[in-house]
Design a protein around this motif. Structure first.
Motif, short mmCIF file in Angstrom:
data_model
loop_
_atom_site.label_atom_id
_atom_site.label_comp_id
_atom_site.label_asym_id
_atom_site.label_seq_id
_atom_site.Cartn_x
_atom_site.Cartn_y
_atom_site.Cartn_z
N GLN A 207 0.83 -1.20 0.00
CA GLN A 207 0.00 0.00 0.00
C GLN A 207 0.87 1.25 0.00
N TYR A 208 1.98 1.19 0.74
CA TYR A 208 2.90 2.33 0.73
C TYR A 208 3.44 2.56 -0.68
N GLY A 209 3.72 1.48 -1.39
CA GLY A 209 4.16 1.60 -2.78
C GLY A 209 3.09 2.20 -3.66
N LEU A 213 4.80 5.58 -5.18
CA LEU A 213 5.64 5.28 -6.34
C LEU A 213 5.03 5.80 -7.63
N PRO A 214 5.86 6.06 -8.66
CA PRO A 214 5.30 6.36 -9.99
C PRO A 214 4.38 5.23 -10.43
N ALA A 233 3.70 1.71 -8.71
CA ALA A 233 2.43 1.66 -7.99
C ALA A 233 1.49 0.65 -8.63
N GLY A 234 1.49 0.58 -9.97
CA GLY A 234 0.64 -0.38 -10.66
C GLY A 234 0.99 -1.82 -10.28
N ALA A 235 2.28 -2.09 -10.15
CA ALA A 235 2.70 -3.44 -9.74
C ALA A 235 2.22 -3.73 -8.33
N GLU A 262 -8.25 0.24 -15.05
CA GLU A 262 -8.87 1.51 -15.44
C GLU A 262 -8.01 2.74 -15.19
N ASN A 263 -7.02 2.64 -14.30
CA ASN A 263 -6.32 3.85 -13.86
C ASN A 263 -4.84 3.91 -14.20
N TYR A 264 -4.34 2.93 -14.95
CA TYR A 264 -2.90 2.91 -15.20
C TYR A 264 -2.54 2.89 -16.69
#
Length: 635
Positions: A207-209, A213-214, A233-235, A262-264
């Motif tokens: 969750q922190y990532g 993260l980008p 962040a997507g990963a 939907e968001n990446y």
């Protein structure tokens, strides 16, 4: 509290090494000679190294290096312990293979190596995390704060991934939680944390990532080309969803997968081969892949782990598709309405296998098979610039014969190195490849999301995402063009409301129940063979032993391939399989003939598989021997 464990419980030899180091430190401190107390001014120590963000980033590089250890994914061993692969070239084997025979124990080398590789990653990540927390107190510019946070977020995300693998691989998920760098003997003696506690911990890291993260590889690249390949962040979001799916928490998993889709801005690549052969690494489909390279002097750097050896295991037939999987690939039907399946100007052969001209015709086998598996009679998916039937002409290249019935094509350079020359087998490059290995890609997310939809009763939404994956490989789509949400509704697409149309055994309309079975035992294995977490999937479905027994129940006939295309070779022996009793399909006069006896896969493994012993890997014996608290749980 003590917990009763069977003999297969196991733990981390990383601790054992650290304990030995502690003892050496104690011995050196006990020495009275002054010269023994001197510090080498030229050597790096903890106090002299972790002084700034640049050194923090160097430490982070060592975490990424730990990620590259082949045992983290364990592609060979994890595939042969499931329904995906057989080791070496044999089927009904008599030579022992601990993973294939379900004979692995706490003393099995792979079990120890995987555990050690994962905890080495945890240890290195903890070093970065602790030193960031110390250094961050003295940051005096926004740039320094931003750079430090960037490193810290990556270290936490990678630590989260290492613990995800530990939790889904070992000891029912109950493993030691090492959350800081141990300082003394007692801190190395970590009791087990429950699976729930481990999940809560690594999800907090992921969750922190997500928050810091980008989002994607392209965003990292915008910060400089040397950043491409860092975790995103997507990963983290995709892994978070996968972690809930591993627990069959479909509702929570669905939310994460939906966000990823939907968001990446991820999109499917042109074909599977694009994602797994080095053609376009970090492409639009890639969510998380391990970045390997051979563009360094391996002899002087010593960083051999920057390359992978999976390519050479596949190329040398140390791991091959299981008979069941091979027949699944062969059964897939190309869509006759899709122009991509039309082979324009294909070679035409006479009854002697000699080229007599050209013709326009449909592909004989699916594009998905052509991207993932080589088969001797496939004339439409060349390897290394040679038609499959001719593959093996070059010196040192093993043909389809005897020990190579079929072969995986993932992680090979078959579409980037021509002329049948094969992989670089020079002394320096032998067993080293720079092809990246995907951990998770968009097609996997589509299929996991489809499973969540089917579990919720949403047939049309599940079909939509399964069909997106199928359409990419130009396959006939499932269901009806009139289905709510159906895509690709045009003259170049065929829909079929028959879940078993590939098998030609009658009409069974697509339903929630049989589509789920199709997803589990057709779509996921054919799309993601040698990728994904097949053992985790079989375990969470409650199908592990049943599937091994299914494999062992099917008998196959070996056949010789009598004439290679264009007649450049004589008979290829034992390189063609059919289900026992079935006559093989021939193409353009190419002949096959029977070669008894019948063979079967997984006969030993199916008999020996025990859910309590083999669904998870055991804790290694080296951990039991070195950790005084190996059989205790955190209060």
């Amino acid at each position: 509290m003590k917990k009763t464990h069977n003999i297969n419980l196991r733990t981390n030899s990383l601790y054992r090494r650290a304990m030995a180091l502690c003892m050496l430190m104690l011995i050196s401190q006990a020495c009275s000679d002054d010269f023994l107390d001197q510090t080498n001014p030229n050597s790096l120590t903890t106090k002299s190294f972790w002084k700034n963000n640049s050194q923090l980033n160097q430490g982070l590089n060592s975490v990424y290096s730990a990620l590259k250890d082949n045992d983290v994914l364990g592609i060979q061993n994890e595939s042969v312990r499931t329904d995906l692969a057989v080791p070496s070239g044999y089927r009904q084997a008599t030579r022992p293979d601990e993973m294939y025979f379900q004979d692995f124990t706490a003393n099995t080398k792979y079990v120890e190596n995987k555990w050690n590789a994962l905890y080495l990653g945890v240890f290195r990540a903890n070093q970065v995390i602790e030193n960031y927390e110390r250094l961050s107190e003295d940051y005096n510019t926004e740039a320094a704060k931003e750079q430090g946070l960037e490193v810290y977020a990556q270290a936490r995300a990678l630590r989260g991934y290492f613990y995800y693998v530990l939790n889904t691989s070992f000891n029912d998920g109950n493993v030691p939680l090492v959350i800081k760098v141990p300082k003394d003997f007692e801190e190395f003696q970590k009791a087990l944390s429950s699976s729930d506690a481990v999940q809560a911990f690594y999800r907090d890291d992921l969750q922190y990532g997500i928050d810091n993260l980008p989002k994607t590889y392209s965003e990292w690249e915008s910060l400089g080309s040397n950043n491409l390949g860092r975790i995103t962040a997507g990963a983290c979001e995709a892994l978070m969803g996968k972690s809930y799916l591993a627990e069959n928490d479909f509702i929570t998993a669905e939310g994460y997968f939906k966000n990823v889709m939907e968001n990446y801005n991820y999109t499917l690549a042109e074909d599977i081969a694009t994602t797994v052969t080095g053609i376009a690494e970090f492409n639009s489909e890639s969510i998380f892949e391990i970045n390997y390279t051979t563009n360094i002097n391996l002899e002087t750097s010593g960083e051999e782990s920057l390359a992978q050896n999976i390519t050479y295991l596949v190329f040398n037939a140390n791991i091959q598709p299981s008979s069941w999987l091979s027949m699944k690939y062969r059964a897939e039907k190309p869509d006759p309405a899709d122009p991509a399946n039309m082979n324009i100007g294909a070679d035409a052969y006479n009854e002697n296998g000699e080229i007599i001209g050209t013709e326009d015709r449909m592909r004989l086998y699916s594009k998905r098979m052509g991207d993932c598996m080589g088969q001797v009679d496939d004339p439409d998916s060349p390897m290394y610039g040679a038609v499959n039937g001719e593959y093996g002409n070059a010196t040192g290249v093993a043909p389809f014969a005897r020990n190579r019935v079929t072969m995986f094509k993932k992680f090979l350079h078959w579409n980037t190195i021509g002329g049948g020359a094969g992989e670089d087998r020079s002394t320096l490059m032998n067993n080293r490849s720079g092809i990246n290995i995907p951990v998770i890609r968009l097609a996997d997310v589509y299929l996991m999301y489809a499973e969540c939809m089917l579990e919720s009763g949403n047939l049309s939404e599940g079909l939509k995402y399964i069909n997106r994956v199928r359409k990419r490989s130009h396959l006939i789509l499932l269901g009806k063009a009139s289905e709510a949400g159906a895509e690709f509704n045009n003259l170049e697409t065929t829909y079929m409301d028959d879940i078993d149309f590939d098998a030609s055994n009658g009409t069974q309309p697509v339903t929630l129940q049989n589509l789920m079975e199709h997803l589990r035992f057709t779509e996921r294995p054919l799309e993601l063979a040698l990728e994904g977490d097949r053992a985790t999937d079989l375990r969470r479905w409650g199908k592990f032993k049943e599937q091994l027994e299914n494999l062992a129940s099917i008998k196959y006939d070996y056949w010789h391939y009598e004439k290679n295309l264009n007649g450049k070779h004589g008979t290829r022996y034992k390189c063609y399989l059919t289900v026992s009793g079935e006559e093989p399909t021939t193409y353009d006069g190419v002949k096959v003939f029977n070669q008894p006896p019948e063979i079967q896969d997984a006969t030993v493994g199916a008999q020996k598989f025990n859910e309590s012993l083999h669904a998870y890997l055991p804790m290694p014996q080296s951990e039991i021997d070195s950790n005084l608290n190996w059989d205790e749980f955190v209060q």
